[in-house]
Enzyme design. Structure first.
Site, PDB file in Angstrom:
ATOM      1  N   LEU A 118     -21.542 -78.385 -13.587  1.00  0.00           N
ATOM      2  CA  LEU A 118     -20.867 -77.420 -14.459  1.00  0.00           C
ATOM      3  C   LEU A 118     -21.835 -76.405 -15.044  1.00  0.00           C
ATOM      4  O   LEU A 118     -21.442 -75.296 -15.395  1.00  0.00           O
ATOM      5  CB  LEU A 118     -20.148 -78.150 -15.605  1.00  0.00           C
ATOM      6  CG  LEU A 118     -18.987 -79.055 -15.203  1.00  0.00           C
ATOM      7  CD1 LEU A 118     -18.486 -79.846 -16.406  1.00  0.00           C
ATOM      8  CD2 LEU A 118     -17.844 -78.240 -14.600  1.00  0.00           C
ATOM      9  N   GLY A 119     -23.093 -76.780 -15.176  1.00  0.00           N
ATOM     10  CA  GLY A 119     -24.065 -75.852 -15.753  1.00  0.00           C
ATOM     11  C   GLY A 119     -25.321 -76.576 -16.182  1.00  0.00           C
ATOM     12  O   GLY A 119     -25.368 -77.807 -16.229  1.00  0.00           O
TER      13      GLY A 119
ATOM     14  N   GLY B  89     -31.696 -78.100 -22.425  1.00  0.00           N
ATOM     15  CA  GLY B  89     -32.462 -79.304 -22.141  1.00  0.00           C
ATOM     16  C   GLY B  89     -31.805 -80.298 -21.213  1.00  0.00           C
ATOM     17  O   GLY B  89     -32.308 -81.397 -21.034  1.00  0.00           O
ATOM     18  N   GLY B  90     -30.663 -79.958 -20.626  1.00  0.00           N
ATOM     19  CA  GLY B  90     -29.986 -80.915 -19.758  1.00  0.00           C
ATOM     20  C   GLY B  90     -29.130 -80.247 -18.699  1.00  0.00           C
ATOM     21  O   GLY B  90     -28.978 -79.029 -18.669  1.00  0.00           O
ATOM     22  N   VAL B  91     -28.578 -81.080 -17.818  1.00  0.00           N
ATOM     23  CA  VAL B  91     -27.656 -80.618 -16.780  1.00  0.00           C
ATOM     24  C   VAL B  91     -26.308 -81.282 -17.036  1.00  0.00           C
ATOM     25  O   VAL B  91     -26.246 -82.465 -17.375  1.00  0.00           O
ATOM     26  CB  VAL B  91     -28.165 -80.997 -15.370  1.00  0.00           C
ATOM     27  CG1 VAL B  91     -27.243 -80.431 -14.302  1.00  0.00           C
ATOM     28  CG2 VAL B  91     -29.589 -80.505 -15.159  1.00  0.00           C
ATOM     29  N   VAL B  92     -25.229 -80.512 -16.887  1.00  0.00           N
ATOM     30  CA  VAL B  92     -23.886 -81.047 -17.136  1.00  0.00           C
ATOM     31  C   VAL B  92     -23.121 -81.114 -15.819  1.00  0.00           C
ATOM     32  O   VAL B  92     -23.062 -80.131 -15.072  1.00  0.00           O
ATOM     33  CB  VAL B  92     -23.107 -80.184 -18.152  1.00  0.00           C
ATOM     34  CG1 VAL B  92     -21.756 -80.831 -18.468  1.00  0.00           C
ATOM     35  CG2 VAL B  92     -23.909 -80.003 -19.439  1.00  0.00           C
TER      36      VAL B  92
ATOM     37  N   ASP C 208     -26.882 -74.594 -33.298  1.00  0.00           N
ATOM     38  CA  ASP C 208     -27.050 -73.896 -32.017  1.00  0.00           C
ATOM     39  C   ASP C 208     -25.757 -73.197 -31.592  1.00  0.00           C
ATOM     40  O   ASP C 208     -25.305 -73.343 -30.461  1.00  0.00           O
ATOM     41  CB  ASP C 208     -27.508 -74.892 -30.942  1.00  0.00           C
ATOM     42  CG  ASP C 208     -28.139 -74.198 -29.738  1.00  0.00           C
ATOM     43  OD1 ASP C 208     -28.489 -73.002 -29.856  1.00  0.00           O
ATOM     44  OD2 ASP C 208     -28.267 -74.839 -28.683  1.00  0.00           O
TER      45      ASP C 208
END
Length: 393
Positions: free
Chosen positions: A74-75, A79-82, A190
């Site tokens: 998804l994106g 700091g992470g991958v979804v 954020d």
């Protein structure tokens, strides 16, 4: 606590502590949750949707890495991958954020514990949380899947987002921030278009807010790319407050309205290219100092200058006038709303209560806007068979 009707929701913690998927009591009574929902002044549709989510959630049980099947990415960012995933035991589609962290077990367990407050965050304006666990060097945060994605993705397809749509977005963000502050004493930390998610039912929800201080500390080095949404006082190292979220919330609709990150401010020529006409007002005037040669890395749209270094951006946010919406294109109410969010001194900046009764928000609240219809036609989504207008926003 004895069980009462209706059936209680089960949020079961893992026995070994590696996946803390439940609250400290390991069992939350649906009746107690329904009482909390009543306090939120929800309309019937919002209440039904939240209850449906919580009822689905009780089917999930303990979350384990082996129970997930990857559907698509998804994106990436923050700091992470979804990933969009299928949770095989329950059949639910979720969004799973994977954060790779080289940390000691004690720190990792503290992060998982701190994330458990997300189980208590039940609001129409907050993305639903299924649980968090650790596996193979990665922390997984499992959330409700929002099929419209984030507003930065929508913006890339739309080019610019209409003022009426941004009115509904602003209402949802204010209500989401108010819920986090009043019910949980949480600041978001954020706010930006990539952390505002939307779906084909017309819902608008906040995600990625700072519930875990330890996670924020552990990911400190990965936040460089998102600092362009930070308020001047954050760059200057002064005390952080919810007023800093207000700045970020004000910057986001300016970006979505003009179609590019608005620092440095577009000049008259660029605005004319954007809107196809001469634009009046302060935003079209030449800035007091020569514009820096670059643009922020997060910018997109018509700005073809080389990227602005982070120290240039920091200097610009602290020392230059804040961004404004160009007049002659947007309503006076919308311009004033943004201006009140983007006052450099946090003590003079509008607060959440003032913004909730602002003329732009009152007008947007009264307007009938088919947010779901606009979203689906803009990004090519199929609309549900029972579309909703503005999703009760």
């Amino acid at each position: 606590m004895p069980k009462k009707k209706p059936t209680p929701i089960q949020l079961n913690p893992a026995p070994d502590g590696s996946a803390v998927n439940g609250t400290s009591s390991a069992e939350t009574n649906l009746e107690a949750l329904q009482k909390k929902l009543e306090e939120l002044e929800l309309d019937e549709q919002q209440r039904k949707r939240l209850e449906a989510f919580l009822t689905q959630k009780q089917k999930v049980g303990e979350l384990k890495d082996d129970d997930f099947e990857k559907i698509s990415e998804l994106g990436a960012g923050n700091g992470g991958v979804v990933f969009k995933v299928s949770h095989k035991p329950s059949g639910l589609v979720m969004a799973r954020k994977l954060i790779h962290l080289e940390i000691k077990p004690a720190i990792r367990n503290q992060i998982i514990r701190e994330l458990q407050v997300l189980h208590e965050c039940n609001s129409p304006y907050i993305v639903g949380f299924y649980g968090a666990f650790y596996s193979d060097g990665e922390i997984s945060i499992c959330m409700e899947h929002m099929d419209g994605g984030s507003l930065d993705q929508v913006l890339k397809k739309a080019g610019r987002i209409p003022e009426q749509i941004l009115g509904k977005v602003s209402i949802a963000v204010i209500k989401g921030l108010t819920y986090l502050r009043e019910k949980h004493k949480i600041m978001h930390r954020d706010v930006q278009p990539s952390n505002i998610l939307v779906n084909s039912r017309g819902e608008i929800k906040l995600c990625d807010f700072g519930v875990s201080g330890q996670l924020i500390d552990s990911m400190a080095n990965s936040f460089v790319g998102t600092r362009s949404y930070m308020s001047p006082e954050r760059f200057q190292g002064t005390h952080y407050s919810v007023q800093s979220d207000i700045w970020s919330m004000g910057l986001s609709p300016v970006e979505m309205a003009v179609g590019r990150y608005p620092i440095p401010s577009p000049d008259a020529k660029e605005l004319e290219l954007m809107f196809g006409c001469q634009v009046e007002g302060d935003a079209a005037e030449t800035p007091p100092r020569p514009r820096t040669p670059g643009r922020p890395l997060s910018s997109y749209g018509m700005d073809s200058r080389p990227p602005m270094a982070i120290f240039e951006l920091l200097d610009y946010i602290v020392n230059e006038p804040p961004p404004k919406l160009p007049s002659g294109v947007f309503s006076l109410e919308f311009q004033d709303f943004v201006n009140k969010c983007l006052i450099k001194n946090p003590a003079e900046r509008a607060d959440l209560k003032q913004l909730m009764v602002h003329a732009f928000i009152k007008r947007s609240d009264a307007e009938e806007v088919d947010f779901a219809g606009w979203l689906c036609s803009t990004i090519g989504l199929n609309q549900p068979s029972t579309p909703t207008h503005a999703a009760g926003v």
